[in-house]
Design an enzyme around this catalytic site. Structure first.
Site, PDB file in Angstrom:
ATOM      1  N   LYS A   1      12.379  21.761  -2.864  1.00 56.26           N
ATOM      2  CA  LYS A   1      12.406  21.486  -1.431  1.00 56.26           C
ATOM      3  C   LYS A   1      13.503  22.296  -0.753  1.00 56.26           C
ATOM      4  O   LYS A   1      14.489  22.646  -1.384  1.00 56.26           O
ATOM      5  CB  LYS A   1      12.723  19.994  -1.204  1.00 56.26           C
ATOM      6  CG  LYS A   1      11.625  19.034  -1.578  1.00 56.26           C
ATOM      7  CD  LYS A   1      12.058  17.603  -1.307  1.00 56.26           C
ATOM      8  CE  LYS A   1      10.987  16.606  -1.687  1.00 56.26           C
ATOM      9  NZ  LYS A   1       9.749  16.706  -0.903  1.00 56.26           N
TER      10      LYS A   1
ATOM     11  N   ARG B   1       2.345  10.920  -7.080  1.00 58.99           N
ATOM     12  CA  ARG B   1       0.999  10.544  -7.519  1.00 58.99           C
ATOM     13  C   ARG B   1       0.860  10.627  -9.040  1.00 58.99           C
ATOM     14  O   ARG B   1       0.075   9.899  -9.637  1.00 58.99           O
ATOM     15  CB  ARG B   1      -0.033  11.427  -6.794  1.00 58.99           C
ATOM     16  CG  ARG B   1       0.056  12.893  -7.131  1.00 58.99           C
ATOM     17  CD  ARG B   1      -0.603  13.770  -6.083  1.00 58.99           C
ATOM     18  NE  ARG B   1       0.194  13.875  -4.853  1.00 58.99           N
ATOM     19  CZ  ARG B   1      -0.175  14.544  -3.770  1.00 58.99           C
ATOM     20  NH1 ARG B   1      -1.329  15.180  -3.760  1.00 58.99           N
ATOM     21  NH2 ARG B   1       0.608  14.602  -2.704  1.00 58.99           N
TER      22      ARG B   1
HETATM   23  N1  BES Z   1       8.685  12.139  -1.679  1.00 60.63           N
HETATM   24  C1  BES Z   1       7.900  13.118  -1.036  1.00 60.63           C
HETATM   25  C2  BES Z   1       7.275  12.620   0.271  1.00 60.63           C
HETATM   26  C3  BES Z   1       8.219  12.264   1.389  1.00 60.63           C
HETATM   27  C4  BES Z   1       8.583  13.201   2.335  1.00 60.63           C
HETATM   28  C5  BES Z   1       8.702  10.978   1.508  1.00 60.63           C
HETATM   29  C6  BES Z   1       9.440  12.855   3.383  1.00 60.63           C
HETATM   30  C7  BES Z   1       9.553  10.634   2.539  1.00 60.63           C
HETATM   31  C8  BES Z   1       9.928  11.562   3.476  1.00 60.63           C
HETATM   32  C9  BES Z   1       6.777  13.560  -1.938  1.00 60.63           C
HETATM   33  O1  BES Z   1       7.050  13.547  -3.297  1.00 60.63           O
HETATM   34  C10 BES Z   1       6.443  14.973  -1.582  1.00 60.63           C
HETATM   35  O2  BES Z   1       7.258  15.820  -1.799  1.00 60.63           O
HETATM   36  N2  BES Z   1       5.243  15.183  -1.062  1.00 60.63           N
HETATM   37  C11 BES Z   1       4.806  16.475  -0.669  1.00 60.63           C
HETATM   38  C12 BES Z   1       3.426  16.688  -1.231  1.00 60.63           C
HETATM   39  C13 BES Z   1       2.932  18.096  -1.127  1.00 60.63           C
HETATM   40  C14 BES Z   1       3.723  18.997  -2.056  1.00 60.63           C
HETATM   41  C15 BES Z   1       1.476  18.135  -1.506  1.00 60.63           C
HETATM   42  C16 BES Z   1       4.796  16.532   0.855  1.00 60.63           C
HETATM   43  O3  BES Z   1       4.502  15.508   1.489  1.00 60.63           O
HETATM   44  O4  BES Z   1       5.129  17.575   1.393  1.00 60.63           O
HETATM   45 MN    MN Z   2       7.928  15.344  -3.969  1.00 62.97          MN
END
Ligand code: BES
Ligand code: MN
Ligand code: ZN
Length: 509
Positions: A285, A359
């Site tokens: 990230k 997931r």
């Molecule tokens: N934990 C994150 C989602 C999230 C983002 C929770 C902001 C709370 C605040 C999750 O694991 C994630 O990174 N999801 C990605 C998925 C994508 C890579 C398909 C996302 O939402 O960008």
């Molecule tokens: Mn994630």
């Protein structure tokens, strides 16, 4: 934590009993009317209120407040008038629980830091509140009083509350309110536990430490089982294990069981995403805001708080909580995009993006819970996707489900508690988007479109035996969410009250 607050109940008394350094809280409707006990206590000071209201344009609108410092004729340091709006006009019985929580929260919010004592007159113009309603106000006070300040070491004395503080709810039936509050204190305790877990930094709260903390639930009669790496490998939880393999911290699964129902009755099951920190892994990230990912275990925190609440209030239900605890880190040993893992279900998964890790954790934990416990239904909670925040903001959690009845019940419980859920679609067309070139499925939809839905489709492929199931995407509500009169904490503890209500209204014998 502000656990120094003493909450109690007492009959209505003259303000002289409160003490000159105390604060008196009273409610009025949008006609500035008070209930009889309140009017009597205020006496001639009611005239001061009318004058102050005019000067401040205070009309008693719901949620508004008016403060009078050292009001003449009253032996208190402060009088706080809280508007209860129209809802109170002659029908105080019609107030929803969430309205009463709000009134309590508003009162607590107006207790000055220096004050050691507050008294809340639980009365509206429509008449005295019932014991249950006074207890709801007390729960509102409790939830509002929470602050996560254990890492603040440099506060000056005048920035600290007094060592002993009390809030007393004055009510017609004090013993009845005290009894009704016991149940609410259990629920509130669950919310505060969840908030604590979410607020803790990831260097303190890593999977093993989280698992250790769940051991405290044993004291209230919960059976707690911790699965270590060896046990998880034996079960074939390679989707979950793949996420944690880049971390120096070992992954864990914790199973918490409360058996308050009939022996042999299938349990209700709650499943939580417990990513103690989510860097994104190799699909790392960006730096900005990454610190928030210490809260990526809010689903697991909710499940832990809920099971504690059910046990403490001795809910007449068999309930199981299962949480998957991992840390998602980049490392020489970390999972790569392109890797293919086999989940406990036997299905293969191509990893496209290591940041779509929640997931993967849920896949194994859900499969395990359905197979082992054959529950009546499963609800999973996960801070799963940024996409759900784009769709719904911070007001509603996204709900995905294979069961209309379960959805209806969750929706209703949401309206009653104020922890709202909004149903989102699932369908074959969305499901197709996670088909993979190399494996049975891939862990992202390939584009950002419908990101919360494709995540839910992935999870649905791991719901065994058509078990009734609902997935709550709490990315927008679990942390850093909308501040409210009963929550000023970053970690909200969202979902504990919702699911307790679901259980209480539909599944207790
Ligand atoms: N934990 C994150 C989602 C999230 C983002 C929770 C902001 C709370 C605040 C999750 O694991 C994630 O990174 N999801 C990605 C998925 C994508 C890579 C398909 C996302 O939402 O960008
Ligand atoms: Mn994630
Ligand atoms: Zn995550």
């Amino acid at each position: 934590m502000s656990d120094a607050l003493k909450l109690g109940f007492a009959p209505f008394a003259a303000p002289a009993k409160i003490g000159v350094s105390g604060v008196l809280f009273v409610f009025c409707d949008d006609g500035l009317k008070f209930g009889p006990a309140t009017a009597k206590a205020l006496g001639p000071a009611a005239g001061l209120v009318a004058r102050a209201a005019k000067a401040e344009r205070f009309t008693g609108k719901s949620g508004s407040t008016l403060e009078l410092i050292v009001p003449e004729g009253l032996k208190v340091a402060r009088l706080v008038v809280i508007g209860a709006g129209k809802s109170s006009a002659g029908k105080s019985a019609g107030l929803e629980q969430k309205d009463l929580l709000k009134l309590g929260g508003l009162a607590m919010g107006k207790l000055p830091l220096a004050a050691s004592e507050g008294v809340v007159f639980a009365e509206l113009p429509g008449g005295a509140l019932k014991a249950e309603q006074a207890a709801d106000i007390a729960l509102g006070v409790m939830l509002r009083a929470y602050a996560f300040d254990r890492y603040k070491t440099k506060r000056k004395d005048d920035e600290k509350p007094p060592a002993r503080r009390s809030m007393t709810i004055a009510v017609g039936d004090a013993p009845g309110a005290r009894a009704a509050y016991a149940r609410r204190a259990a629920i509130g305790g669950g919310v505060l536990l969840a908030r604590d877990l979410v607020n803790e930094p990831a260097n303190v709260l890593y999977p093993e430490e989280f698992a250790r903390r769940t051991a405290s639930l044993k004291k209230v009669g919960v059976a707690v089982e911790v699965l270590d790496l060896k046990a998880m490998k034996k079960l074939g939880m390679h989707a979950l294990l793949g996420v944690g393999q880049g971390s120096a911290r070992e992954s864990r699964v914790v199973v918490m069981r409360w058996n308050g129902g009939k022996a042999g009755e299938p349990p209700v099951a709650f499943i939580g995403k417990g990513v103690c920190f989510d860097t994104g892994g190799i699909s790392i990230k960006p730096a900005a805001g990454m610190e928030d990912m210490k809260g990526d275990m809010a689903g697991a925190a909710c499940v832990t708080g809920l099971i504690q609440a059910l046990a403490v209030r001795k809910a007449k239900v068999n309930a199981v909580g299962v949480i998957g605890l991992v840390e998602n880190m980049p490392d020489g040993n970390a999972q790569r995009p392109g890797d293919i893992v086999t989940s406990m279900s036997g299905q293969t998964i191509e990893i496209i993006n290591t940041d779509a890790e929640g997931r993967l954790v849920l896949a194994d934990v859900l499969w395990y819970a359905a197979k082992r416990f054959k529950p009546k239904f499963m609800v999973d909670l996960a801070t799963l996707t940024g996409a759900i925040i784009v769709a719904l903001g911070q007001e509603y959690a996204g709900m995905f489900s294979n069961d209309d009845k379960l959805c209806e019940r969750l929706t209703k419980a949401g309206e009653l508690t104020g922890e709202l859920v909004w149903r989102m679609p699932l369908s074959a067309a969305y499901d197709k988007m996670i088909d993979s070139k190399f494996a049975d499925m891939k862990n992202t939809g390939g584009s950002r479109w419908g990101g919360a839905i494709t995540a839910a489709q992935f999870i649905q492929r791991h719901v065994a035996d058509k078990t009734p199931w609902a997935h709550l995407d709490i990315a927008g509500t679990g942390f850093d969410s909308r501040q409210s009169d009963i929550n000023k904490s970053w970690g909200s503890g969202w979902g504990v009250r919702l699911l307790d209500r679901l259980v209480a209204d539909y599944y207790e014998r």
